[in-house]
Enzyme design. Structure first.
Site, PDB file in Angstrom:
ATOM      1  CD  GLU A  73      -2.665  -1.055   2.688  1.00 17.61           C
ATOM      2  OE1 GLU A  73      -3.788  -1.282   2.558  1.00 17.61           O
ATOM      3  OE2 GLU A  73      -2.096  -0.706   3.732  1.00 17.61           O
ATOM      4  CB  VAL A  75      -3.472  -3.172  18.089  1.00 20.63           C
ATOM      5  CG1 VAL A  75      -2.390  -2.753  16.974  1.00 20.63           C
ATOM      6  CG2 VAL A  75      -3.296  -2.035  19.132  1.00 20.63           C
ATOM      7  CG  ASP A  93      -4.307  -4.460  10.713  1.00 14.23           C
ATOM      8  OD1 ASP A  93      -4.475  -5.430  10.064  1.00 14.23           O
ATOM      9  OD2 ASP A  93      -2.968  -4.186  10.964  1.00 14.23           O
TER      10      ASP A  93
END
Lengths: 361, 361
Positions: A70, A238, A241
């Site tokens: 990304e 966390v 994602d």
């Protein structure tokens, strides 16, 4: 034409500071990891406070069966930054990092890069800084005990971040693989944190005011079930994602007040992908700016649904740029062509060949 | 864990080959600029021939009043590449390049970068290679004379590319600034090309079978008017490459068969922005693949409306990657964190600090 004419040494204009992995480790050592995370949190908060001045683009992905690369660009109108990051869950099998990254900060007025840096370590640090910063607004007052479920590469940084910013003193660690918990305990041995290795997630969350979930599997998992989460805790989620990767049972989400970085992204990538697109969430920047409340009662369950956002990387790049003059831990890369006459790019190539030598790389 | 345990030197996995500006010049010198452009053209043609296997994204821009920074990513499903490029017309005033760039090629299966390189010089070379390659299909047979209107940084590369691939022997150069033409003539003095400096565009195009327009002003200009362009010529329009920047009178476009890289982009950025969105154009990859005709008659006016496309940069990155083992003109950058145990990123940081030293940058 100017005084540099016919010179073969690139001027200062041609050089871009580069922070290697080794230099990043030296920069962390130079000020200490807790100060480093505190510094990152300050820069992240500064940038969240001017949220509306940022050009917020979605990430630009390139998918493969094995994972994704990304590009995450953003700009505040004066400075441009982007991060390159990959996510390849099976890389570990081959002795590679599942997530690596690098980033660039540039002057938007000239287009010239100001900084090129590794971001594998920096991303781990900024992710911890982001979580710990959010917890200073969301965790119950006086929180000292944190459960950490998933004891992989990110967990150490989370623990140190929560020690530095929230005042956590005790870590209750759980991982499917006990060796991962032992690794975490070993690394934190000199940190001042007490680490207890637990045999189950249930045991880990006993007495914890904060629950951090940071597991790595790329699937919809249920690390926490609804009955495990009592009133008053702060959940720092966390690990979930990306699309198809979540950690919490949906019922926990329904009992929680959910705080996010950038809703458009979290609804696709975070725990939030389990809920309808109009489920109410609070944006963290509004909490930091005093526009919205963080934690409002001792019984409330708060949930930070962390996915990572480009502005955090932008802040981290700014932090490193400002740190470098103090530490000197970087080298200069001859990245930009700098002919004496900007219109004479080929003349530079030609003179380099005729002289049989060029400038130092 | 493996044999590398507790080692502080990054393994080969951690290193990414880096080509500085100086090394790029050395790579050009190593094989000669005409061979370099020929090699680039071969790689560009190869990638255009597998056009449909590419993920073709629009550029991702960040705008400022002074210019733009763009990320240009693409992927063929196995390899990912992107270029960072800026365009800042007023940079020249401050002694800076108006266009600079760098690029990265990565393995999509692991996400790991394979190459990091300057692309200011490389972009100039691939732009010339793209133009010259197109002209081998579009220029009239036996073309020997090329008019070059606009004698800035890109013009030298165009001349050398057309010599290498098309067999051009004579350049007729015109620029508003005669010094620019003198600079071009000086640089080409040893190239084998005859350069005639002309006092007007009209004089420059006398007898030319190919007209290259490569001016730099960011505005709608009319470098060529309709009456200047006779039948049978090939126009290589390089300068009009962003919204609001064109070089040719609209009537020329209406008399020409127009060839483009990627219509979606050319309609916004190229000469084509002057015509309706459904104006017929031919995609170059279809010409190279034999699906569509290039030049079909000696009276036809052909026009390559060049704006630059990500696949050309991808091909250029592949070309450099394959060239490096032969020339050795690169250094290795310690860009990727490579802990002995991929889950133990903080352990690597910790050991680096305890030892008081790290690996070489």
């Amino acid at each position: 034409m100017n005084a540099k004419i016919a010179s073969l040494s690139p001027s200062e204009l041609a050089y871009v500071p580069f922070v290697s992995v080794d230099h990043m480790m030296k920069n962390v050592a130079a000020i200490g990891i807790e100060n480093f995370i505190r510094g990152l949190a300050d820069y992240i908060k500064d940038d969240f406070l001017r949220w509306e001045s940022f050009d917020k683009k979605p990430r630009i992905p390139a998918h493969a069966p094995q994972g994704v690369i990304e590009l995450m660009p953003t700009s505040d109108g004066k400075t441009f930054g982007f991060k390159y990051v990959n996510g390849h869950p099976d890389n570990r099998r081959d002795g590679l990092q599942t997530v690596t990254g690098f980033g660039v900060l540039s002057d938007l007025a000239t287009g010239y890069p100001l900084l090129f840096t590794e971001m594998t370590i920096l991303t781990a640090l900024r992710t911890a800084a982001t979580s710990a910063l959010a917890a200073t607004y969301l965790a119950p007052k006086g929180a000292r005990i944190m459960a950490v479920i998933g004891n992989g590469a990110q967990s150490d940084f989370q623990c140190l971040g929560f020690k530095a910013l929230v005042g956590i003193t005790d870590i209750r660690a759980y991982d499917l693989d006990p060796k991962a918990s032992q690794r975490l305990a070993r690394n934190l041995a000199g940190s001042g944190l007490n680490v207890t290795i637990c045999k189950s997630p249930e045991a880990a969350i006993e007495g914890a005011q904060i629950i951090t979930t940071v597991t790595a599997d790329k699937k919809n998992a249920t690390i926490l079930t609804d009955n495990m989460v009592g009133p008053g805790v702060h959940i720092n989620a966390v690990g979930g994602d990306c699309p198809g990767k979540t950690e919490l049972h949906k019922d926990i989400l329904l009992r929680s007040d959910i705080f996010v970085e950038f809703p458009e992204q979290t609804r696709i990538e975070g725990e939030l992908q389990q809920l309808p697109a109009d489920h109410e969430v609070t944006e963290l920047w509004e909490v930091y700016a005093g526009k919205k409340a963080g934690r409002t009662s001792e019984y409330q369950i708060t949930l930070f649904d962390s996915v990572g956002f480009a502005i955090e990387d932008f802040a981290a790049l700014r932090f490193i740029r400002d740190l470098l003059p103090k530490t000197g831990n970087f080298i200069k890369l001859d990245l930009l062509a700098d002919p004496d006459d900007p219109r004479d790019l080929y003349g530079m190539v030609l003179r380099s060949q005729k002289s049989g030598k060029g400038a130092a790389a």
